[in-house]
Design a protein around this motif. Structure first.
Motif, PDB file in Angstrom:
ATOM      1  N   PHE A 137       0.852  -1.196   0.000  1.00  8.25           N
ATOM      2  CA  PHE A 137       0.000   0.000   0.000  1.00  8.25           C
ATOM      3  C   PHE A 137       0.886   1.243   0.000  1.00  8.25           C
ATOM      4  O   PHE A 137       2.064   1.194   0.380  1.00  8.25           O
TER       5      PHE A 137
ATOM      6  N   GLU B 286      -2.609   5.270   1.498  1.00  6.75           N
ATOM      7  CA  GLU B 286      -3.410   4.102   1.865  1.00  6.75           C
ATOM      8  C   GLU B 286      -3.105   3.636   3.283  1.00  6.75           C
ATOM      9  O   GLU B 286      -3.981   3.097   3.973  1.00  6.75           O
TER      10      GLU B 286
ATOM     11  N   LEU C 198      -5.999   2.934   5.903  1.00  5.10           N
ATOM     12  CA  LEU C 198      -6.174   1.675   6.632  1.00  5.10           C
ATOM     13  C   LEU C 198      -6.289   1.911   8.131  1.00  5.10           C
ATOM     14  O   LEU C 198      -6.875   1.097   8.856  1.00  5.10           O
TER      15      LEU C 198
ATOM     16  N   VAL D 271      -3.193  -1.922  10.912  1.00  4.76           N
ATOM     17  CA  VAL D 271      -3.093  -1.824   9.449  1.00  4.76           C
ATOM     18  C   VAL D 271      -3.230  -3.210   8.816  1.00  4.76           C
ATOM     19  O   VAL D 271      -3.927  -3.390   7.809  1.00  4.76           O
ATOM     20  N   GLU D 272      -2.580  -4.190   9.417  1.00  4.23           N
ATOM     21  CA  GLU D 272      -2.633  -5.554   8.882  1.00  4.23           C
ATOM     22  C   GLU D 272      -4.069  -6.093   8.903  1.00  4.23           C
ATOM     23  O   GLU D 272      -4.536  -6.690   7.914  1.00  4.23           O
TER      24      GLU D 272
ATOM     25  N   TYR E 238      -6.122  -4.334   6.223  1.00  9.39           N
ATOM     26  CA  TYR E 238      -5.767  -4.784   4.875  1.00  9.39           C
ATOM     27  C   TYR E 238      -6.348  -6.175   4.610  1.00  9.39           C
ATOM     28  O   TYR E 238      -6.872  -6.444   3.525  1.00  9.39           O
ATOM     29  N   GLU E 239      -6.285  -7.039   5.620  1.00  7.91           N
ATOM     30  CA  GLU E 239      -6.822  -8.390   5.467  1.00  7.91           C
ATOM     31  C   GLU E 239      -8.341  -8.345   5.250  1.00  7.91           C
ATOM     32  O   GLU E 239      -8.888  -9.090   4.433  1.00  7.91           O
TER      33      GLU E 239
ATOM     34  N   GLU F  27      -9.955  -5.916   3.860  1.00 11.97           N
ATOM     35  CA  GLU F  27     -10.180  -5.436   2.494  1.00 11.97           C
ATOM     36  C   GLU F  27     -10.024  -6.574   1.487  1.00 11.97           C
ATOM     37  O   GLU F  27     -10.805  -6.680   0.531  1.00 11.97           O
TER      38      GLU F  27
END
Length: 352
Positions: A214, A218, A222, A293-294, A297-298, A300
């Motif tokens: 990202f 981004e 996130l 953030v992780e 992102y997961e 998403e």
């Protein structure tokens, strides 16, 4: 204007009887349960002039409401500032700041800073100046709140929520505000002592965006920042980083505070407080920030669905790259946590 003059210039509140009009008799009948909270000088003006510009009514609360006027809260602060000393000078002689009024002056927020109570970073001529942000309203949300904050003179960014937020409601007994202010100022001094170390540690934690799935914009998205704030934060972070793709956590935090200080479009309150906590986590809790953030992102990736094995493989590789960053942080996590735990413990000592 002096602080003493400023707080005495703020609107006051008094209690006034409430009545309702009987639609059948046109008579006004007093209620026993509710009383109105009004500004006395404005009520006098309305009595003299039918077309007075400002309404005197703030709120009609329940019968458990306790009025706390600005002089009740900030008068004791004046006394403390005359007695508390920094470098041989009373804090009252080195204070400066601003007061902001909303809703006819019934809601007030103020930032108070102390010249000399500061953190200086290598290579910067302007310090980070410590202080408190405080406020109140007459509408039942909170009678008074206060928390530690700082102003970064290098970029005029405001760093909020640097201490626990202390709140007194409109209900119940009013506590000893003088003792309250002494404890809070002690907390602010503790943060001033530790902030440099937190910043130095955060400067040693880099995110290499060339290896992450990202962009900088981004990254902020996130974390929950809306697009307009994410774009401003990323622009500032990239401009102030030694490399636009390898940015340390202090610079990422500074980008977030820049966006919130200069471009936040909402009103001061719960929404801003939430974004501030997220920005502060970048500085004080980098591991928690990366984990957030992780997770985002997961989520998403899961929301996008399975578009085939190639997309699935790309998603797994992307998550693996984030996990590597988290793994690299592990060796530094302990020192962040130890410093934060020690600071919290000293906060408790200061407030006991």
């Amino acid at each position: 204007m002096s602080f003493a003059e400023a707080i005495r210039d703020l609107p006051q509140a008094v209690e006034s009887t409430v009545a309702y009009k009987n639609p059948y008799t046109d008579e006004w009948v007093e209620t026993e349960r509710f009383n109105a909270i009004v500004e006395p000088s404005r009520a006098q003006e309305q009595a003299r002039e039918e077309d007075a510009e400002t309404d005197s009514l703030f709120h009609i609360p329940t019968d458990s409401y306790s009025i706390i006027n600005p002089v009740d809260v900030y008068g004791p602060l004046e006394e403390v500032l005359r007695e508390e000393i920094i470098d041989g000078t009373p804090l009252g002689d080195v204070m400066f700041g601003e007061i902001r009024r909303y809703r006819g002056g019934g809601e007030v927020h103020m930032d108070i800073m102390f010249d000399g109570l500061e953190v200086r970073l290598p290579g910067r001529s302007d310090p980070i100046t410590m202080g408190v942000t405080s406020g109140y309203d007459f509408f039942g949300e909170h009678a008074v709140y206060v928390e530690g904050f700082a102003q970064d003179g290098y970029c005029s960014n405001t760093m909020r929520s640097l201490t626990d937020k202390e709140v007194i409601k409109h209900v119940g007994d009013v506590r000893n505000f003088r003792t309250w202010w002494e404890e809070i100022l002690a907390q602010v001094e503790l943060v001033a002592d530790d902030l440099f170390e937190f910043i130095r540690d955060a400067q040693d934690v880099d995110l290499d965006f060339s290896e992450l799935p990202f962009t900088v914009t981004e990254f902020y998205g996130l974390l929950g920042f809306p697009d307009y704030l994410a774009e401003r934060a990323a622009s500032d972070a990239e401009a102030n980083a030694a490399s636009p793709v390898k940015i340390d956590m202090w610079t990422l935090h500074s980008g977030a505070t820049y966006a919130l200080t200069h471009f936040f479009q909402g009103k001061e309150g719960a929404s801003l407080d939430g974004y501030v906590r997220t920005a502060n986590d970048i500085l004080f809790n980098p591991e928690g920030t990366i984990e957030r953030v992780e997770r985002a992102y997961e989520e998403e990736l899961e929301a996008d669905g399975d578009d085939g094995s190639q997309a699935s493989l790309a998603g797994e590789r992307a998550l693996a790259s984030i996990e590597r960053v988290s793994d690299d942080l592990q060796e530094k996590v302990d020192q962040f946590e130890e410093r934060e735990d020690a600071l919290r413990e000293r906060f408790q000592d200061a407030m006991s």
